[in-house]
Scaffold this active site. Structure first.
Site, PDB file in Angstrom:
ATOM      1  N   LYS A  78       3.835  -5.731  18.544  1.00  0.00           N
ATOM      2  CA  LYS A  78       4.158  -5.881  17.152  1.00  0.00           C
ATOM      3  C   LYS A  78       5.784  -5.963  16.875  1.00  0.00           C
ATOM      4  CE  LYS A  78       3.200  -3.217  12.645  1.00  0.00           C
ATOM      5  NZ  LYS A  78       2.748  -2.212  11.990  1.00  0.00           N
ATOM      6  N   SER A 158      -0.564  -3.141   8.012  1.00  0.00           N
ATOM      7  CA  SER A 158       0.514  -3.967   8.177  1.00  0.00           C
ATOM      8  C   SER A 158       0.569  -4.566   9.692  1.00  0.00           C
ATOM      9  CB  SER A 158       1.797  -3.218   8.175  1.00  0.00           C
ATOM     10  OG  SER A 158       1.688  -2.331   9.172  1.00  0.00           O
ATOM     11  N   SER A 182      -2.365   1.411   9.322  1.00  0.00           N
ATOM     12  CA  SER A 182      -2.183  -0.209   9.501  1.00  0.00           C
ATOM     13  C   SER A 182      -2.362  -0.480  11.022  1.00  0.00           C
ATOM     14  CB  SER A 182      -0.578  -0.209   9.769  1.00  0.00           C
ATOM     15  OG  SER A 182      -0.127  -0.634   8.308  1.00  0.00           O
TER      16      SER A 182
HETATM   17  N1  GLN Z   1      -0.986  -0.193   3.758  1.00  0.00           N
HETATM   18  C1  GLN Z   1      -0.074   1.309   3.903  1.00  0.00           C
HETATM   19  C2  GLN Z   1       1.154   1.051   3.356  1.00  0.00           C
HETATM   20  O1  GLN Z   1       1.589   0.106   2.629  1.00  0.00           O
HETATM   21  C3  GLN Z   1      -0.135   1.604   5.213  1.00  0.00           C
HETATM   22  C4  GLN Z   1       1.174   0.696   6.079  1.00  0.00           C
HETATM   23  C5  GLN Z   1       0.966   1.331   7.473  1.00  0.00           C
HETATM   24  O2  GLN Z   1       0.135   2.225   8.039  1.00  0.00           O
HETATM   25  N2  GLN Z   1       2.105   0.946   7.964  1.00  0.00           N
HETATM   26  O3  GLN Z   1       2.065   2.207   3.002  1.00  0.00           O
END
Ligand code: GLN
Length: 490
Positions: A78, A158, A182
């Site tokens: 990532k 994400s 995410s």
């Molecule tokens: N969707 C969540 C956010 O936008 C979680 C994102 C994540 O876990 N990095 O904050």
């Protein structure tokens, strides 16, 4: 496409050990698959030369009898992880062409064990999002399509690039991170396995910070066993991260396939969200039945503060983000847009460098931390966070793990919620509680909806008890027998 990309990580490692193929052959097969899959936009940087160098070095180590636990395994990383000398952008314009001078601890652990890097994976900008649509490199397209429907869908976010690359066989496994879901939500939307370990299990050193008290790294893989193998390498104490836990890393793979007879699994009634789709409800009931058949005792439990988790998360996470992102000022690295004076240079750099969602988070965060609002928002959210952790503590007096759905829907079309932040935030309804409490959570592919799209179930465990999740996860995996793969259309 070569069959070598279809192997699980475990069978590829076995094949390398038995000399059925070399790391170089395995890596070449993946490099070609990655090139052929560019329409998915899963990789934002391909590093084929580096991959082949690493693979040849791996073959040499193996020939000397010095192969490590992951030797020769091609992985995707990532883009939130800093990789030495290799562009790392968090998929934000503000990091520009940033090439770190150091390696994140998690990726360094993978290379120590012999893994091979194929490239950097797409993600929501600074890991803020649930659909991969906030990336400065554009969205990832989910390799899965609904039956008879070519609409491009989100792989979730994400870690959308990580999940799509694993599902489309563009790597044997990938690193990912999870601040509010995410790892687990993209895993659920792509038919892959993802585990967010206990907060502190994996070092955050060299991982671009979003919300430091919530961020954790973990793997996305095609099987529970593969996830266990990867997490074992990624985890471990690191003095460079003051929140890293100084505890031994268990032999996670040894928990896979272990009997779950007699384990007590809780079903939290508050997760029956209003308007939950019948398909998700049925899948959850099916998961309960599978665990019962495997010998678990099912117990209804209550987590009364669940409904406050999402609002608390969307205060705590932006508050920490606004503070973490203050460092992007155009002075030290990344983008710099010159203004007439220092203030204008800051303003122009940040205005051009950050995307809309990131700006929204910074503004919310600055607001809830500001004098006069701090007590009403931030302090209140911290109190809610404590209550949520207490709810879990009480539940874990009665049960060994919890079973819930991972996400409220299957993969939705790209564009569906991209201009409705609140609708987007609702994706995290079942996952954020786990981050707020610092617990481990895992998503396992468990079924498909009426149009053939994958659906996941989530297991939540006690702090530092990832082992039980690997045992329960493999019981669910065996029962669900989820063998479907996306049809290659790219
Ligand atoms: N969707 C969540 C956010 O936008 C979680 C994102 C994540 O876990 N990095 O904050």
């Amino acid at each position: 496409m070569s069959d070598l990309t279809k192997l699980t990580l475990k069978s590829a490692l076995d094949g390398l050990a038995e000399k059925h193929f070399s790391a170089e052959e395995l890596t070449r097969a993946h490099v070609s698959a990655v090139e052929a899959a560019r329409p998915l936009n899963a990789y934002v940087l391909e590093t084929p030369d580096k991959a082949l160098d690493m693979a040849r070095a791996s073959d040499a180590r193996r020939a000397r009898g010095e192969a490590g636990a992951l030797d020769g395994a091609p992985l995707g990383i990532k883009d939130l992880f800093c990789t030495e000398g290799v562009r790392s952008t968090a998929c934000s314009r503000i990091l520009g062409d940033f090439r770190p001078q150091y390696e994140s601890t998690v990726t360094a652990n993978l290379w120590r064990d012999g893994a091979v890097m194929l490239g950097k994976l797409n993600m929501d900008e600074f890991a803020m999002g649930s659909s991969n649509e906030t990336s400065a490199f554009g969205p990832v397209v989910n390799p899965w399509r609904a039956q008879g429907d070519e609409t491009p869908r989100t792989p979730g976010g994400s870690s959308g690039g990580s999940a799509a690359a694993v599902a489309a066989e563009l790597c044997l496994g990938a690193t990912a991170t999870d601040t509010g879901g995410s790892i687990r939500q993209p895993a659920a939307l792509t038919g892959t396995v993802g585990i967010k370990p206990t907060y502190g299990r994996c070092s955050r050193w060299g991982v671009v910070a979003f919300a430091s008290s919530l961020d954790q790294a973990g793997p996305i893989a095609r099987t529970v066993e593969d996830a266990a193998i990867l997490l074992k390498s990624m985890a471990g104490h690191d003095p460079k991260d003051s929140t890293s836990l100084n505890v031994a890393v268990p032999d996670f793979p040894s928990f896979v396939g272990k009997s779950v007879k007699g384990l007590r699994v809780g079903v939290p009634k508050e997760y029956r969200a209003d308007g939950m789709s019948a398909e998700i409800e049925t899948l959850w009931e099916q998961g309960v039945a599978w665990l019962k058949d495997a010998g678990c005792e099912i117990v209804e439990v209550s987590l009364p503060h669940t409904k406050y988790a999402l609002p608390a998360y969307y205060i705590v996470a932006p508050a920490e983000a606004s503070s973490n992102l203050a460092r992007y000022d155009g002075m030290r690295y990344g983008l710099r847009v010159e203004g007439a004076n220092l203030t204008e240079t800051y303003e122009k750099t940040r205005a051009e460098g950050f995307g809309e969602e990131v700006k929204r988070r910074i503004m919310i965060g600055a607001y809830v931390l500001s004098a006069g609002y701090y007590d009403a928002y931030y302090l209140k959210a911290q109190k809610v966070r404590r209550r949520i952790a207490d709810d879990f503590d009480q539940a874990f007096e009665k049960v060994d793990a919890l079973l819930t759905p991972t996400a409220p829907s299957a993969a939705f079309p790209l564009g569906q919620s991209s201009d409705d932040p609140v609708a987007m935030y609702l994706n995290d309804i079942f996952t954020v509680t786990v981050n707020l409490a610092g617990l481990p959570g895992m998503s396992i592919p468990a079924g498909r909806d009426a149009s053939g799209l994958p659906l996941g179930l989530q297991l939540i465990g006690r702090a530092l008890d990832e082992g039980t999740l690997f045992s329960l996860g493999s019981a669910l995996e065996t029962a669900a027998d989820f063998k479907a793969r996306p049809q290659a259309w790219w």
